[in-house]
Design an enzyme around this catalytic site. Structure first.
Site, mmCIF file in Angstrom:
data_model
loop_
_atom_site.group_PDB
_atom_site.id
_atom_site.type_symbol
_atom_site.label_atom_id
_atom_site.label_comp_id
_atom_site.label_asym_id
_atom_site.label_seq_id
_atom_site.Cartn_x
_atom_site.Cartn_y
_atom_site.Cartn_z
ATOM 1 N N SER A 92 3.309 7.069 5.925
ATOM 2 C CA SER A 92 4.664 7.261 6.457
ATOM 3 C C SER A 92 4.831 6.803 7.885
ATOM 4 C CB SER A 92 5.025 8.744 6.387
ATOM 5 O OG SER A 92 4.154 9.484 7.237
ATOM 6 N N GLY A 93 3.736 6.597 8.597
ATOM 7 C CA GLY A 93 3.792 6.337 10.028
ATOM 8 C C GLY A 93 3.345 7.521 10.849
ATOM 9 N N GLY A 94 3.059 8.640 10.185
ATOM 10 C CA GLY A 94 2.637 9.840 10.908
ATOM 11 C C GLY A 94 1.336 9.655 11.665
ATOM 12 N N PHE A 95 0.382 8.916 11.090
ATOM 13 C CA PHE A 95 -0.909 8.723 11.760
ATOM 14 C C PHE A 95 -0.747 8.033 13.108
ATOM 15 C CE2 PHE A 95 -4.691 6.022 12.538
ATOM 16 C CZ PHE A 95 -5.614 7.034 12.750
ATOM 17 N N ASP A 145 4.896 13.256 8.694
ATOM 18 C CA ASP A 145 4.341 14.516 9.184
ATOM 19 C C ASP A 145 4.088 14.413 10.678
ATOM 20 O OD1 ASP A 145 2.433 12.592 8.626
ATOM 21 O OD2 ASP A 145 0.846 14.020 8.146
ATOM 22 N N GLN A 191 -1.005 19.981 6.559
ATOM 23 C CA GLN A 191 -1.516 19.964 7.927
ATOM 24 C C GLN A 191 -1.988 21.370 8.315
ATOM 25 O OE1 GLN A 191 -2.228 17.474 9.764
ATOM 26 N NE2 GLN A 191 -1.102 15.769 8.834
ATOM 27 N N GLY A 220 -4.757 15.130 8.671
ATOM 28 C CA GLY A 220 -5.212 15.702 9.926
ATOM 29 C C GLY A 220 -6.702 15.859 10.061
ATOM 30 N N CYS A 310 -20.327 -8.223 -7.651
ATOM 31 C CA CYS A 310 -19.299 -8.868 -6.838
ATOM 32 C C CYS A 310 -19.560 -10.368 -6.746
ATOM 33 C CB CYS A 310 -19.230 -8.244 -5.447
ATOM 34 S SG CYS A 310 -20.463 -8.868 -4.273
ATOM 35 N N CYS A 313 -22.543 -11.440 -4.368
ATOM 36 C CA CYS A 313 -23.902 -11.235 -4.865
ATOM 37 C C CYS A 313 -24.163 -12.039 -6.134
ATOM 38 C CB CYS A 313 -24.146 -9.756 -5.135
ATOM 39 S SG CYS A 313 -24.138 -8.739 -3.631
ATOM 40 N N HIS A 339 -17.757 -7.889 -1.024
ATOM 41 C CA HIS A 339 -18.874 -7.039 -1.459
ATOM 42 C C HIS A 339 -18.601 -5.563 -1.168
ATOM 43 C CE1 HIS A 339 -22.880 -5.422 -2.056
ATOM 44 N NE2 HIS A 339 -22.711 -4.808 -0.893
#
Length: 414
Positions: A92-95, A145, A191, A220, A310, A313, A339
């Site tokens: 959401s952009g809360g971080f 948040d 939170q 959080g 992968c 490898c 990888h």
């Protein structure tokens, strides 16, 4: 969203779930690679999809700044804009309230950001965050948040928790009147910092709103807190969150953290760790990380992992050539990113298979012995898994390691 629990571990709280969204089915538990700016750094969407990845993460704050909502609307949403045909989740952009805190002022209305590019002020309200995510068109959208660093103490933690509940109500109202509930699924974010009492209050409030959200995230954390505190908060939340909703632990990427969270009942996780560490020349393996910048790899003709499917490898690309080009040529970062994403998928896919086959505790014991057996088990992992009935120390002679226990190759002697 159609969500179904397919199988449960007979000892731990781990489970396998089928989550069907507008862009297909994602099996849980899963790890979500982070495509902050609408791209996994170094890879095309087609390459990412070819690895079997069905769910990635974009960031609302950054896409709102660049390319902006007008461009996303003209493109028909972020799926078409970035050429991604599978499921998409948006933060959401809360971080960014934490990561860009020097540019941010929090009010009850929302978060006032100064653009890190030109200093221009932008107000991100709960309503605006949801509207931006509607333009992005993500299959799973997150509430805005009020996020504080996990190391914050004092009244600010309670203030942020209560505000997050109030902002959830505003997000719900905005989402419900949009007419997009059948295509986009709103998750609440629990939170409360490292305070169990605040976490319980937040859980109470958000569980009351169960009928208005389709999933829950545990937010959080992963901000430098002690690991023995981290897992206890994860367990507290996962134990109480409704069993008929997906549970998402935000910002978790180390393999040992992922498996502990799965054992505690978490279904989803995301982190920049596997892609960022690839750009620093580190390959993730079931024997621990390989620092391919070290001289001991100069003459090794072995692949990173002979058992890894992968493209890096499987093609026989040697540790020697990766040592030669890593952090110098972009091809090295691309090869390691491929990888590392497959490694994360193998860790979580192995967990799903083990749960379905009734051998998840054995899978945990095998993974931790291979990964940490020669250096010592992180004590916090032992404590966390004992809380759900799995004793890693049973039948093995492995020392306990205090602290996070994260493995890393720092020198050729390692």
């Amino acid at each position: 969203m159609q969500f179904e629990v397919i199988a449960k571990c007979h000892i731990t709280r781990a489970r396998v779930c089928r989550m069907e969204l507008a862009h297909g089915v994602t099996m849980l538990p899963t790890f979500m690679p982070v495509a902050t700016q609408a791209a996994i750094k170094g890879l095309t969407p087609q390459q990412v999809e070819s690895l079997g990845i069905t769910l990635i993460l974009n960031n609302t704050y950054h896409l709102n700044l660049r390319p902006g909502i007008k461009v996303l609307d003209e493109a028909g949403g972020a799926h078409k804009f970035q050429g991604w045909n599978r499921n998409l989740l948006t933060d959401s952009g809360g971080f960014q309230l934490v990561s860009l805190s020097k540019f941010t002022k929090i009010t009850e209305d929302g978060a006032l950001f100064a653009s890190p590019f030109n200093g221009e002020p932008t107000m991100l309200t709960p309503e605006e965050s949801i509207s931006i995510q509607h333009s992005i068109g993500a299959d799973i959208i997150m509430q805005l948040d009020d996020v504080v660093s996990s190391l914050t103490v004092g009244p600010r933690v309670g203030e942020a928790m209560h505000r997050s509940v109030r902002w959830l109500d505003r997000c719900i109202e905005q989402h419900e009147k949009s007419g997009r509930k059948d295509k986009q699924n709103l998750f609440a974010i629990v939170q409360g910092g490292l305070d169990p009492a605040l976490r319980d209050l937040c859980l109470d409030a958000m569980i009351e709103r169960k009928d208005q959200v389709t999933g829950y995230a545990i937010g959080g954390l992963s901000g430098g807190e002690e690991k023995d505190v981290f897992w206890k908060i994860i367990k507290q939340c996962a134990d109480r969150l409704p069993s008929d909703r997906p549970r998402y632990s935000m910002g978790v990427g180390f393999a040992e953290d992922l498996l502990v969270c799965v054992a505690l009942g978490v279904d989803m996780a995301d982190c920049v760790f596997p892609t960022r560490t690839a750009r620093f020349g580190v390959a993730l393996t079931f024997k621990g990380p390989l620092n391919l910048k070290l001289g001991k790899h100069t003459k090794s003709m072995d692949p990173i992992d002979k058992s890894c499917p992968c493209p890096t490898c499987a093609s026989g690309m040697s540790r020697a050539v990766l040592h030669h080009i890593v952090t110098i040529e972009t091809a090295g970062a691309h090869a390691l990113t491929i990888h590392n994403l497959v490694f994360q998928a193998r860790v979580m896919g192995g967990a799903r298979d083990a749960i379905l086959e009734g051998r998840f505790p054995e899978y945990l014991r095998s993974f931790f012995f291979d990964y940490f057996g020669d250096t010592g088990y992180p004590e916090w992992c032992v404590n966390a898994l004992r809380s759900v009935g799995v004793d890693l120390m049973q039948g093995v002679d492995v020392p306990l390691v205090k602290g996070s226990g994260v493995r890393w190759e720092y020198s050729d002697a390692a």
